[in-house]
Design a protein around this motif. Structure first.
Motif, PDB file in Angstrom:
ATOM      1  N   GLY A  41       0.723  -0.875  -0.472  1.00 11.73           N
ATOM      2  CA  GLY A  41      -0.275   0.204  -0.300  1.00 11.73           C
ATOM      3  C   GLY A  41       0.532   1.317   0.058  1.00 11.73           C
ATOM      4  O   GLY A  41       0.299   2.429   0.704  1.00 11.73           O
ATOM      5  N   GLY A  42       1.616   1.425  -0.838  1.00 14.93           N
ATOM      6  CA  GLY A  42       2.988   2.514  -0.761  1.00 14.93           C
ATOM      7  C   GLY A  42       2.460   3.506  -1.558  1.00 14.93           C
ATOM      8  O   GLY A  42       1.184   3.596  -1.775  1.00 14.93           O
ATOM      9  N   PRO A  43       3.052   4.470  -1.621  1.00 10.48           N
ATOM     10  CA  PRO A  43       2.605   5.382  -1.987  1.00 10.48           C
ATOM     11  C   PRO A  43       2.727   5.307  -4.092  1.00 10.48           C
ATOM     12  O   PRO A  43       1.906   6.052  -4.602  1.00 10.48           O
ATOM     13  CB  PRO A  43       3.534   6.645  -2.188  1.00 10.48           C
ATOM     14  N   SER A  44       3.102   4.250  -4.365  1.00 18.06           N
ATOM     15  CA  SER A  44       2.953   3.747  -6.029  1.00 18.06           C
ATOM     16  C   SER A  44       2.033   2.843  -6.228  1.00 18.06           C
ATOM     17  O   SER A  44       1.626   2.016  -7.310  1.00 18.06           O
ATOM     18  CB  SER A  44       4.203   3.251  -6.212  1.00 18.06           C
ATOM     19  N   THR A  45       0.596   2.429  -5.659  1.00 19.69           N
ATOM     20  CA  THR A  45       0.014   1.440  -5.489  1.00 19.69           C
ATOM     21  C   THR A  45      -1.277   2.210  -6.555  1.00 19.69           C
ATOM     22  O   THR A  45      -2.073   1.380  -6.674  1.00 19.69           O
ATOM     23  CB  THR A  45      -0.887   0.926  -4.293  1.00 19.69           C
ATOM     24  N   ASP A  46      -1.526   3.153  -6.998  1.00 24.64           N
ATOM     25  CA  ASP A  46      -1.678   3.543  -8.114  1.00 24.64           C
ATOM     26  C   ASP A  46      -1.349   3.945  -9.410  1.00 24.64           C
ATOM     27  O   ASP A  46      -1.832   4.470 -10.532  1.00 24.64           O
ATOM     28  CB  ASP A  46      -1.800   5.370  -8.010  1.00 24.64           C
ATOM     29  N   ARG A  47       0.016   3.100  -9.361  1.00 20.81           N
ATOM     30  CA  ARG A  47       0.737   3.456 -10.510  1.00 20.81           C
ATOM     31  C   ARG A  47       0.852   1.508 -11.254  1.00 20.81           C
ATOM     32  O   ARG A  47       0.832   0.224 -10.751  1.00 20.81           O
ATOM     33  CB  ARG A  47       2.160   3.288 -10.476  1.00 20.81           C
ATOM     34  N   ILE A  48       0.915   1.018 -12.155  1.00 12.94           N
ATOM     35  CA  ILE A  48       1.278  -0.339 -12.915  1.00 12.94           C
ATOM     36  C   ILE A  48       1.804  -0.229 -13.819  1.00 12.94           C
ATOM     37  O   ILE A  48       1.695   0.381 -14.887  1.00 12.94           O
ATOM     38  CB  ILE A  48      -0.870  -0.864 -13.190  1.00 12.94           C
ATOM     39  N   VAL A  49       2.356  -0.742 -13.743  1.00  9.87           N
ATOM     40  CA  VAL A  49       3.712  -1.199 -14.734  1.00  9.87           C
ATOM     41  C   VAL A  49       4.041  -3.100 -15.516  1.00  9.87           C
ATOM     42  O   VAL A  49       3.712  -3.788 -14.689  1.00  9.87           O
ATOM     43  CB  VAL A  49       5.366  -0.914 -14.394  1.00  9.87           C
ATOM     44  N   ILE A  50       3.812  -2.705 -16.998  1.00  9.97           N
ATOM     45  CA  ILE A  50       3.367  -4.554 -17.117  1.00  9.97           C
ATOM     46  C   ILE A  50       5.106  -4.352 -18.470  1.00  9.97           C
ATOM     47  O   ILE A  50       5.062  -3.580 -18.834  1.00  9.97           O
ATOM     48  CB  ILE A  50       3.001  -4.343 -18.661  1.00  9.97           C
ATOM     49  N   THR A  51       5.565  -5.471 -17.764  1.00 10.28           N
ATOM     50  CA  THR A  51       7.217  -5.534 -17.836  1.00 10.28           C
ATOM     51  C   THR A  51       7.014  -6.418 -19.442  1.00 10.28           C
ATOM     52  O   THR A  51       6.587  -6.500 -19.223  1.00 10.28           O
ATOM     53  CB  THR A  51       7.640  -6.177 -16.379  1.00 10.28           C
ATOM     54  N   PRO A  52       8.075  -6.050 -20.072  1.00  7.24           N
ATOM     55  CA  PRO A  52       8.739  -7.149 -21.210  1.00  7.24           C
ATOM     56  C   PRO A  52       8.558  -8.629 -21.005  1.00  7.24           C
ATOM     57  O   PRO A  52       8.336  -9.414 -21.134  1.00  7.24           O
ATOM     58  CB  PRO A  52      10.088  -7.071 -21.483  1.00  7.24           C
ATOM     59  N   GLY A  53       9.227  -8.681 -19.440  1.00  7.60           N
ATOM     60  CA  GLY A  53       9.685 -10.073 -18.562  1.00  7.60           C
ATOM     61  C   GLY A  53       7.601 -10.785 -18.268  1.00  7.60           C
ATOM     62  O   GLY A  53       7.441 -11.727 -18.949  1.00  7.60           O
ATOM     63  N   GLN A  54       6.637  -9.646 -17.914  1.00  7.24           N
ATOM     64  CA  GLN A  54       5.422  -9.880 -17.842  1.00  7.24           C
ATOM     65  C   GLN A  54       4.797 -10.542 -19.492  1.00  7.24           C
ATOM     66  O   GLN A  54       4.173 -11.510 -19.433  1.00  7.24           O
ATOM     67  CB  GLN A  54       4.801  -9.252 -17.014  1.00  7.24           C
ATOM     68  N   ILE A  55       4.666  -9.673 -20.518  1.00  5.84           N
ATOM     69  CA  ILE A  55       4.450 -10.236 -21.732  1.00  5.84           C
ATOM     70  C   ILE A  55       4.989 -11.536 -22.267  1.00  5.84           C
ATOM     71  O   ILE A  55       4.373 -11.902 -22.850  1.00  5.84           O
ATOM     72  CB  ILE A  55       4.944  -8.582 -22.375  1.00  5.84           C
ATOM     73  N   ASP A  56       6.866 -11.893 -21.947  1.00  7.30           N
ATOM     74  CA  ASP A  56       6.400 -13.041 -22.408  1.00  7.30           C
ATOM     75  C   ASP A  56       6.033 -14.357 -21.130  1.00  7.30           C
ATOM     76  O   ASP A  56       5.809 -14.832 -22.391  1.00  7.30           O
ATOM     77  CB  ASP A  56       8.185 -12.928 -21.867  1.00  7.30           C
ATOM     78  N   SER A  57       5.383 -13.857 -20.657  1.00  4.64           N
ATOM     79  CA  SER A  57       4.920 -14.671 -19.488  1.00  4.64           C
ATOM     80  C   SER A  57       3.918 -14.812 -19.836  1.00  4.64           C
ATOM     81  O   SER A  57       3.555 -16.011 -20.929  1.00  4.64           O
ATOM     82  CB  SER A  57       5.126 -14.302 -18.263  1.00  4.64           C
ATOM     83  N   MET A  58       3.360 -13.868 -20.388  1.00  2.00           N
ATOM     84  CA  MET A  58       2.085 -14.087 -21.085  1.00  2.00           C
ATOM     85  C   MET A  58       1.995 -15.312 -22.650  1.00  2.00           C
ATOM     86  O   MET A  58       1.190 -15.934 -22.752  1.00  2.00           O
ATOM     87  CB  MET A  58       1.652 -13.047 -21.129  1.00  2.00           C
ATOM     88  N   VAL A  59       2.476 -14.153 -23.774  1.00  3.91           N
ATOM     89  CA  VAL A  59       3.102 -14.897 -24.843  1.00  3.91           C
ATOM     90  C   VAL A  59       3.162 -16.684 -24.590  1.00  3.91           C
ATOM     91  O   VAL A  59       2.631 -17.442 -25.082  1.00  3.91           O
ATOM     92  CB  VAL A  59       4.189 -13.734 -25.750  1.00  3.91           C
ATOM     93  N   ALA A  60       4.569 -16.867 -23.215  1.00  4.58           N
ATOM     94  CA  ALA A  60       4.505 -18.546 -23.436  1.00  4.58           C
ATOM     95  C   ALA A  60       2.809 -18.840 -22.913  1.00  4.58           C
ATOM     96  O   ALA A  60       2.827 -20.510 -23.786  1.00  4.58           O
ATOM     97  CB  ALA A  60       5.672 -18.288 -22.357  1.00  4.58           C
ATOM     98  N   ARG A  61       2.000 -18.147 -21.708  1.00  7.44           N
ATOM     99  CA  ARG A  61       1.682 -19.010 -21.536  1.00  7.44           C
ATOM    100  C   ARG A  61       0.604 -19.375 -22.269  1.00  7.44           C
ATOM    101  O   ARG A  61      -0.336 -20.615 -22.924  1.00  7.44           O
ATOM    102  CB  ARG A  61       0.650 -18.788 -20.602  1.00  7.44           C
TER     103      ARG A  61
END
Length: 307
Positions: A41-61
């Protein structure tokens, strides 16, 4: 001389790294850093970052499931769904929906324990450690006796009071006929084989019963014997081969030894982790009435609670 010192230092370091408490401290540090940078619940909870690694995981699944990579539109849908999931999870936690939920609490505990177990299994045991474990638990890896035999079945429902006389007559006939050839017509039908090849006694016990397995282990090979009772009825038995119980060399059972050693390490690491955590808590079990109060008083204080 310097080489020996370096070797001893390396051995001490490897031993230190295998201590369960060290695993817990490493896990605790990782959890703290993860909470500090990605959660809580820190100050950056309103920021969502989708990293290249997460996208690679989505593509792989997606590729594993559909045997092809996603189209540009499908990939956008995967990212949108991930963003929705992330927003929903954050909003639900902000509303306290994760509290007092048995399924969520159980899942969090599992993830914490998985982290602890992964830290243990990341460092495979050495040959020396396997040898020590094998020597200390040798009986757990003893190979049980094996036995091969023919059996002729007599059905008590079919033969009634004459079953013992029938068994004696058939036994005399089998002994006179010599070593078994086709004995399938000598007795009654049974949905079990007439011939059992060399098999571990535990499997024989599972199929025919413990007392049957114990009795045929004591039989003289190369001779018809019986009748021997099982849960099905009576059997006349000809033992063809028998191998005594033996202690295998480590190389033969190494995968099982390593599995058991790692299981013991995981259990030890989890116990150390919970013992360390318990020192930071005061556990109180409130009484639910006279009867429960008496039971709690008889049981004594909970671990981690001052009496």
């Amino acid at each position: 001389m310097g080489t020996h010192k370096s070797s001893r230092k390396s051995n001490r370091t490897a031993k230190w790294l295998r201590e369960p408490l060290v695993h817990f401290l490493l896990i605790g540090g990782l959890l703290f850093l993860g909470f500090h940078f990605w959660g809580g619940g820190g100050p950056s909870t309103d920021r969502i970052v989708i990293t290249p690694g997460q996208i690679d995981s989505m593509v792989a699944r997606f590729t594993r499931t559909w045997q092809r990579p996603p189209t540009e539109e499908e990939l956008k849908g995967l990212i949108d769904d991930h963003v929705r999931e992330e927003m929903a999870a954050r909003e639900a936690m902000a509303m306290g929906l994760d509290r007092d939920d048995t399924i969520i609490r159980r899942r969090l505990r599992q993830k914490l324990e998985f982290l602890a177990e992964d830290a243990v299994t990341a460092l495979p045991p050495t040959d020396a450690e396997l040898e020590r474990w094998f020597d200390a638990h040798a009986e757990d890896f003893r190979i049980e006796p094996e036995i091969g035999f023919f059996q002729v079945y007599l059905n008590p429902d079919k033969r009634g009071n004459s079953i013992q006389d029938d068994a004696r007559k058939i036994l005399e006939h089998l002994r006179a006929a010599g070593p078994p050839a086709d004995n399938s017509l000598a007795g009654d039908a049974l949905m079990l084989p007439n011939k059992v090849d060399l098999t571990r006694v535990g499997e024989v016990s599972r199929v025919f019963g413990r007392s049957f397995a114990d009795e045929i282990l004591a039989l003289e090979p190369g001779r018809w014997s019986g009748p021997i009772a099982s849960g099905y009825g009576l059997h006349l038995v000809y033992v063809t081969e028998r191998k005594e119980s033996r202690m295998p060399p480590l190389i033969e059972v190494r995968p099982m030894v390593e599995r058991d050693l790692l299981a013991a390490r995981r259990k030890e690491a989890l116990n150390a982790m919970y013992e360390a955590m318990l020192r930071r808590y005061q556990v109180t079990v409130e009484q639910r009435g006279d009867e429960m109060g008496s039971a709690n008083a008889a049981a004594g204080p909970v671990s981690g609670e001052s009496p």
